[in-house]
Write an enzyme that holds these catalytic residues in place. Structure first.
Site, PDB file in Angstrom:
ATOM      1  N   GLY B 342       1.037  -1.165  -0.011  1.00 22.91           N
ATOM      2  CA  GLY B 342      -0.026   0.088  -0.072  1.00 22.91           C
ATOM      3  C   GLY B 342       0.729   1.285   0.017  1.00 22.91           C
ATOM      4  N   GLU B 463      -1.022   5.688   6.220  1.00 30.89           N
ATOM      5  CA  GLU B 463      -0.247   4.279   5.742  1.00 30.89           C
ATOM      6  C   GLU B 463       1.303   4.332   6.260  1.00 30.89           C
ATOM      7  OE1 GLU B 463      -0.978   2.093   2.428  1.00 30.89           O
ATOM      8  OE2 GLU B 463      -2.854   2.981   1.924  1.00 30.89           O
TER       9      GLU B 463
END
Lengths: 265, 482
Positions: B342, B463
């Site tokens: 990600g 993230e």
């Protein structure tokens, strides 16, 4: 060419690789043309043609047998054919010319397409849908010339196309200077597309991946027996003169005075 | 003997076909030839050595040029796995598998063009309104699904496009050039949700859920909680077993896509006494009773919904544990590995953001005239613009290199962390500069340049914060150097 019934139409869509419409074009140093070291893409009118062929099949799935895309150009034209396959065409024909060869002229293109149609192995072409003009040449001649060479009917500047199920005709609405004209043309025929015919789809990712597997046949003009040597010589290309500012006038008399001074009245 | 000959040699020179020999004693299997391209002896010496060797050994069908000593050598490829080779030709290597990071496959290029047009035509006109209203337009979501952009890596069997990871990064980048909010929605759905199903779910789960995710159901990834962000494994959402179902209690916070999503991947702990080794990943659907609580009002990516989710005795069937029984308590592994990938997605988003801001402001500097000439022509401005362009290019190379490394099956954790860290930095700088280059016009909301600056701030936070990225990179360095 015999007129065919509407069942199992074989459609041919010629496409051209041109300088992208969004690019700011500049005249090249030699003044022989436009700087072509820029982004290229499919002629927007040809995109509309591909879209129309695909929509025709979506509207009448049993009537359209195949959609073939053809392009005459250097090796990079293959990308354009690939894009058309990703939009929904079935297979492609690439008439490859040399990278540095001069761009084919409308008559040359029309002759090549006529030969392709005559020599098509899988049966006769019933309908040719193509852009009304290419945005680099703006000639607007190829479709009409092709119809002349083949002796087929033509419906140019189409803004609406209706294939009449079961009959051997196409009903086309044309955009002309005076307004809209509706005509009926017997198949086989040439249709050239105008801007308002449809809005082309974006090639979705699954279709791009499917297009990988579709076939593109490669031929040369020589193998078709066509000579693409230009018959016109471009002498000079220049930019239009830069706009100069105008002036405001206060009254009609002043306007007339200024026009007289400019030698216009 | 098998022969491997590569095309592409300098014009005017003859080439020698050297047979591939499998025997260990073969000179041609010399390590310096195919395994360690960076340790080559000089090209000429190598050419001579191999040519002489091939003349000595029994080579049968070898073709010798007239000037064997000057023959351009074609490198030998060993067909066992990952060996690399080096073409010695001076012409551009058409045969080489070593390309610049500016080289993409035809499909990837076509995808880039297609997404670019979609982004400009469909998303572009809606960007300002979506930002002002803090609401994602359903037409945009529908368009993304229709374009096949919500199942990029998913197999065709499950309704996806079966494309490369780099294709996903390309789509994310192109969307971010127009609207980073739309980009992050596509990124989370593809690189987090879809990938978890593809890599860790059972076959039955893949067959059931992947087609839905590719067709029209938006996904959401639920890890963070009010009390656990960077310290993700301190999560407190509890899952208790009750026969053939589990009961989930707790809350998740900062969840992207939460308002529009229907399929949620929720990380909950089935056995807190085991610490993080109790964390398990559950598939939860909206109709199981998830309460969507407070929607955050944010500085940037306002169109992307970020909500708090409350789980109050939410019943989840046992078969909804990702990977089934054997992955119970293994959720922490899923989370770590998936966030690795990600990261590259976010790097792609930040990269697109930086490029988008740059592309909006720079043309303006060549139109806006002050003191008799376009402001972009003043050397001070030109130097600033050039400097930012270098940084964007560096971020681009970091991002696509990390993506290609992942595709090659190489370790990419460090590179992914570097890409995300640097891209978020560059996004801030580029978008901030873009506002200044456009002057007062850059400061107004109308032109949309300031939006990029607001959107870029989250890059250093979600993230994996920048400090976490630096931590990751530092650990690799320590391992390597100590």
């Amino acid at each position: 060419m015999r007129p065919t019934s509407v069942n199992y139409l074989k459609v041919l869509v010629p496409v051209k690789r041109c300088v992208d419409y969004a690019v700011k074009i500049r005249v090249n140093a030699a003044q022989t043309g436009v700087d072509t070291n820029v982004k290229h893409s499919m002629n927007p009118f040809d995109e509309i043609a591909v879209e129309e062929a695909v929509r025709l099949r979506e509207r009448m799935p049993k009537s359209v047998e195949s959609i073939t895309v053809a392009s005459i150009g250097p090796p990079k034209s293959g990308e354009i054919i690939r894009t058309a396959l990703a939009m929904g065409a079935d297979d492609g024909i690439h008439v490859e010319i040399d990278e540095n060869a001069p761009q084919p002229e409308p008559l040359g293109v029309a002759k090549t397409l006529a030969e392709l149609i005559k020599k098509k192995k899988n049966g006769d072409v019933d309908l040719v849908i193509m852009g009304k003009q290419a945005i680099d040449g703006d000639n607007g001649m190829t479709g009409q010339m092709l119809a002349g060479l083949l002796g087929w009917g033509q419906a140019t500047f189409a803004s609406k196309v209706e294939v009449l199920e079961g009959e051997k005709e196409v009903k086309v609405t044309r955009e002309v200077d005076g307004g809209l004209e509706e005509i009926k043309v017997k198949l086989p025929a040439i249709i050239t597309t105008d801007l308002r015919l449809n809005e082309p789809r974006y090639a979705s990712l699954p279709n791009i991946m499917k297009a990988k597997k579709k076939k593109i046949e490669r031929v040369t003009p020589e193998s078709l027996g066509v000579d693409l040597k230009p018959i016109l010589e471009t002498i000079k290309v220049t930019e239009p003169p830069k706009r100069v500012g105008g002036g405001k006038v206060e009254s009609v008399d002043e306007l007339v005075e200024k026009l007289k001074a400019a030698g216009v009245v | 003997m098998t022969y491997r000959r590569l095309r592409g040699t300098a014009t005017g020179l003859n080439h020698v076909i050297i047979p591939e020999q499998k025997s260990k004693k073969s000179h041609i299997n010399h390590p310096s030839v195919s395994h360690h391209p960076n340790q080559f002896e000089t090209t000429r010496d190598l050419m001579l050595r191999l040519t002489v060797n091939s003349l000595r050994s029994n080579v049968g069908k070898q073709v010798l040029g007239r000037n064997t000593q000057q023959a351009t050598l074609v490198a030998i490829v060993q067909t066992n796995g990952n060996s690399r080779f080096r073409p010695f030709s001076t012409t551009p290597p058409t045969c080489s598998q070593l390309n610049s990071l500016h080289t993409f496959t035809e499909e990837e290029e076509m995808l880039r063009d297609s997404v670019k047009r979609f982004a400009v035509d469909v998303v572009g006109p809606r960007v300002r309104e979506m930002d002002e209203n803090e609401e994602m337009d359903p037409q945009v979501i529908k368009g993304l699904f229709e374009q096949g952009l919500m199942g990029i890596e998913t197999s065709a069997e499950h309704g996806g496009a079966e494309s490369s990871f780099t294709s996903a990064i390309i789509a994310i980048e192109e969307l971010a050039k127009v609207d980073p909010s739309v980009s992050v929605m596509c990124d989370v759905h593809n690189t987090l949700v879809n990938t978890i199903f593809r890599k860790y779910a059972t076959k039955a789960q893949q067959d059931k859920w992947l087609p839905l995710l590719a067709a029209d159901k938006l996904g959401s990834f639920c890890l963070s909680e009010p009390a656990s962000g960077s310290d993700a494994f301190a999560l407190q959402t509890r899952a208790e077993r009750k026969g053939d179902y589990w009961v989930l209690n707790g809350s998740k916070m900062w969840i992207t896509n939460s308002k529009e999503a229907e399929i949620f991947l929720v990380f909950a702990n089935v056995d807190p006494s085991k610490g993080y080794k109790g964390i398990t990943c559950f598939i939860v659907t909206k109709d199981m009773g998830i309460q969507i609580a407070k929607k955050e009002q944010k500085l940037g990516i306002r169109a992307s919904s970020t909500c708090t989710l409350n789980f109050d005795d939410v019943k989840v069937p046992h078969e909804n544990i990702i990977g089934g029984d054997k992955l119970v308590g293994q959720g922490y592994k899923i989370a770590i590995e998936i966030l690795n990938e990600g990261r590259i997605g976010i790097a792609g988003q930040m990269l697109g953001l930086a490029q988008g801001a740059f592309d909006k402001a720079v043309p303006y500097t060549y139109q806006r005239k002050q003191f008799g000439k376009p402001v972009g022509e003043f050397q001070g401005m030109a130097f600033q613009i050039a400097s930012v362009a270098v940084e964007i290019e560096a971020a681009r190379l970091l991002t696509y290199n990390a993506a290609r490394r992942k595709e090659e099956g190489r370790e990419f954790t460090k590179e992914a962390a570097m890409a995300k860290y640097y891209a978020s930095l560059v996004a801030q700088k580029a978008s901030g500069s873009a506002i200044e280059w456009a002057g007062g016009v850059g400061f107004t909301r109308e032109t949309g340049i300031e939006k990029f600056w607001r959107d870029s701030k989250i890059g250093a936070i979600y993230e994996g914060t920048s400090n976490i990225q630096l931590n990751t990179i530092a650990k690799f360095i320590q391992k390597q150097y100590s």
